[in-house]
Motif scaffolding. Sequence first.
Motif, PDB file in Angstrom:
ATOM      1  N   PRO A 190       0.833  -1.192   0.000  1.00 26.04           N
ATOM      2  CA  PRO A 190       0.000   0.000   0.000  1.00 26.04           C
ATOM      3  C   PRO A 190       0.883   1.263   0.000  1.00 26.04           C
ATOM      4  CG  PRO A 190       0.118  -0.935   2.203  1.00 26.04           C
ATOM      5  CD  PRO A 190       0.836  -1.882   1.292  1.00 26.04           C
ATOM      6  N   PRO A 191       0.352   2.401  -0.453  1.00 32.90           N
ATOM      7  CA  PRO A 191      -1.005   2.583  -0.981  1.00 32.90           C
ATOM      8  C   PRO A 191      -1.128   2.075  -2.415  1.00 32.90           C
ATOM      9  CG  PRO A 191       0.199   4.648  -1.050  1.00 32.90           C
ATOM     10  CD  PRO A 191       1.103   3.673  -0.367  1.00 32.90           C
ATOM     11  N   ALA A 192      -2.222   1.404  -2.682  1.00 27.92           N
ATOM     12  CA  ALA A 192      -2.460   0.849  -4.012  1.00 27.92           C
ATOM     13  C   ALA A 192      -3.967   0.770  -4.246  1.00 27.92           C
ATOM     14  CB  ALA A 192      -1.829  -0.531  -4.145  1.00 27.92           C
ATOM     15  N   ARG A 193      -4.346   0.652  -5.519  1.00 24.77           N
ATOM     16  CA  ARG A 193      -5.760   0.575  -5.887  1.00 24.77           C
ATOM     17  C   ARG A 193      -5.991  -0.707  -6.668  1.00 24.77           C
ATOM     18  NH1 ARG A 193      -5.636   4.512  -8.696  1.00 24.77           N
ATOM     19  NH2 ARG A 193      -5.761   3.661 -10.822  1.00 24.77           N
ATOM     20  N   LEU A 194      -6.980  -1.478  -6.221  1.00 26.29           N
ATOM     21  CA  LEU A 194      -7.306  -2.742  -6.872  1.00 26.29           C
ATOM     22  C   LEU A 194      -8.537  -2.575  -7.750  1.00 26.29           C
ATOM     23  CD1 LEU A 194      -7.211  -5.826  -7.310  1.00 26.29           C
ATOM     24  CD2 LEU A 194      -8.493  -6.066  -5.159  1.00 26.29           C
ATOM     25  N   HIS A 195      -8.397  -2.980  -9.008  1.00 29.31           N
ATOM     26  CA  HIS A 195      -9.542  -2.994  -9.926  1.00 29.31           C
ATOM     27  C   HIS A 195      -9.727  -4.417 -10.437  1.00 29.31           C
ATOM     28  CE1 HIS A 195     -11.442  -2.769 -13.963  1.00 29.31           C
ATOM     29  NE2 HIS A 195     -12.234  -1.908 -13.346  1.00 29.31           N
ATOM     30  N   LYS A 253       1.916   5.643  -5.859  1.00 30.53           N
ATOM     31  CA  LYS A 253       3.019   6.601  -5.963  1.00 30.53           C
ATOM     32  C   LYS A 253       3.949   6.339  -7.146  1.00 30.53           C
ATOM     33  CE  LYS A 253       3.158   7.471  -0.962  1.00 30.53           C
ATOM     34  NZ  LYS A 253       4.017   7.449   0.244  1.00 30.53           N
ATOM     35  N   THR A 254       3.796   5.201  -7.810  1.00 25.42           N
ATOM     36  CA  THR A 254       4.662   4.865  -8.940  1.00 25.42           C
ATOM     37  C   THR A 254       3.808   4.282 -10.063  1.00 25.42           C
ATOM     38  OG1 THR A 254       5.113   2.570  -8.280  1.00 25.42           O
ATOM     39  CG2 THR A 254       6.502   4.295  -7.303  1.00 25.42           C
ATOM     40  N   ASP A 255       4.461   3.935 -11.169  1.00 25.22           N
ATOM     41  CA  ASP A 255       3.755   3.301 -12.287  1.00 25.22           C
ATOM     42  C   ASP A 255       3.722   1.780 -12.146  1.00 25.22           C
ATOM     43  OD1 ASP A 255       3.235   5.718 -13.539  1.00 25.22           O
ATOM     44  OD2 ASP A 255       5.148   5.718 -14.619  1.00 25.22           O
ATOM     45  N   ASP A 256       4.237   1.245 -11.054  1.00 24.57           N
ATOM     46  CA  ASP A 256       4.256  -0.203 -10.850  1.00 24.57           C
ATOM     47  C   ASP A 256       2.833  -0.738 -10.734  1.00 24.57           C
ATOM     48  OD1 ASP A 256       6.918   0.373 -10.680  1.00 24.57           O
ATOM     49  OD2 ASP A 256       7.273  -0.781  -8.856  1.00 24.57           O
ATOM     50  N   ASN A 274      12.382  -0.692  -0.687  1.00 19.36           N
ATOM     51  CA  ASN A 274      13.037  -0.145  -1.871  1.00 19.36           C
ATOM     52  C   ASN A 274      12.074   0.090  -3.019  1.00 19.36           C
ATOM     53  OD1 ASN A 274      15.971   0.386  -1.682  1.00 19.36           O
ATOM     54  ND2 ASN A 274      16.014  -1.704  -0.878  1.00 19.36           N
ATOM     55  N   ARG A 275      10.818  -0.333  -2.869  1.00 21.35           N
ATOM     56  CA  ARG A 275       9.792  -0.002  -3.854  1.00 21.35           C
ATOM     57  C   ARG A 275       9.227   1.402  -3.630  1.00 21.35           C
ATOM     58  NH1 ARG A 275       5.988  -5.433  -4.390  1.00 21.35           N
ATOM     59  NH2 ARG A 275       7.621  -6.890  -5.048  1.00 21.35           N
TER      60      ARG A 275
END
Length: 229
Positions: free
Chosen positions: A52-57, A78-81, A178-179
């Motif tokens: 996190p933070p991330a969004r699940l679709h 926060k990144t394009d990952d 490190n991500r």
Amino acid sequence: MRLVIAECSVDYVGRLKAHLPRAVRLLMVKADGSVLVHSDGGSYKPLNWMSPPARLHVGPSEEEDPDVEEVWTVQAAKTDDRLVVRVHAKHHDSEHELGVDPGLIKDGVEADLQRLLAEQMDVLGPGYNLVRREYPTAIGPVDLLARDGAGHTVAVELKRRGDIDGVEQLTRYLELLNRDPLLAPVRGIFAAQQIRPQARVLAVDRGIDCVTLDYDAMRGVDDSAGRLF
């Protein structure tokens, strides 16, 4: 927490690229937004994950492969990952309310070591400053997060007796930390009263520094005048 046992393939796309071919796995979606992919082996380490933070679709498949029932896209905030899970078949799908976890309660010596080292960061070297104790990650808290004299981020894992499992634990924390572009690059320090030779070799191989802690000296009860050496 949502638990899904599914036949799936997994791709991690971003600064790093990784592919898991089609197989039956456990997909774990936590309330903090993290998504972890587990197999029925490898102990507690996930095969891949998104912190996190991330969004699940979750949506229907728009691909040519008719065997793909739905596609999970987990996008980092926060990144394009992103983590892409292609679900071919579900064997189990359930949700569970776990409530607020009180956190890990360490034994007396480890808790004291953490407190003492947080107060005496110079034990690690000149210029070290504490950022936070028990810094949270998706797989558990790092004992200490610090900055070294050059301002670089350092994750510190503390043990009474340092063995290979402790090095593996710190390695997983470093992979997660490190991500985060706000923290990276993050290096590790494995600190313990005693560090087994095998653990030291593994730590050095992974670029992790080892520090042996003198518990009595840190508590101020070390009688250095009475030592022969």
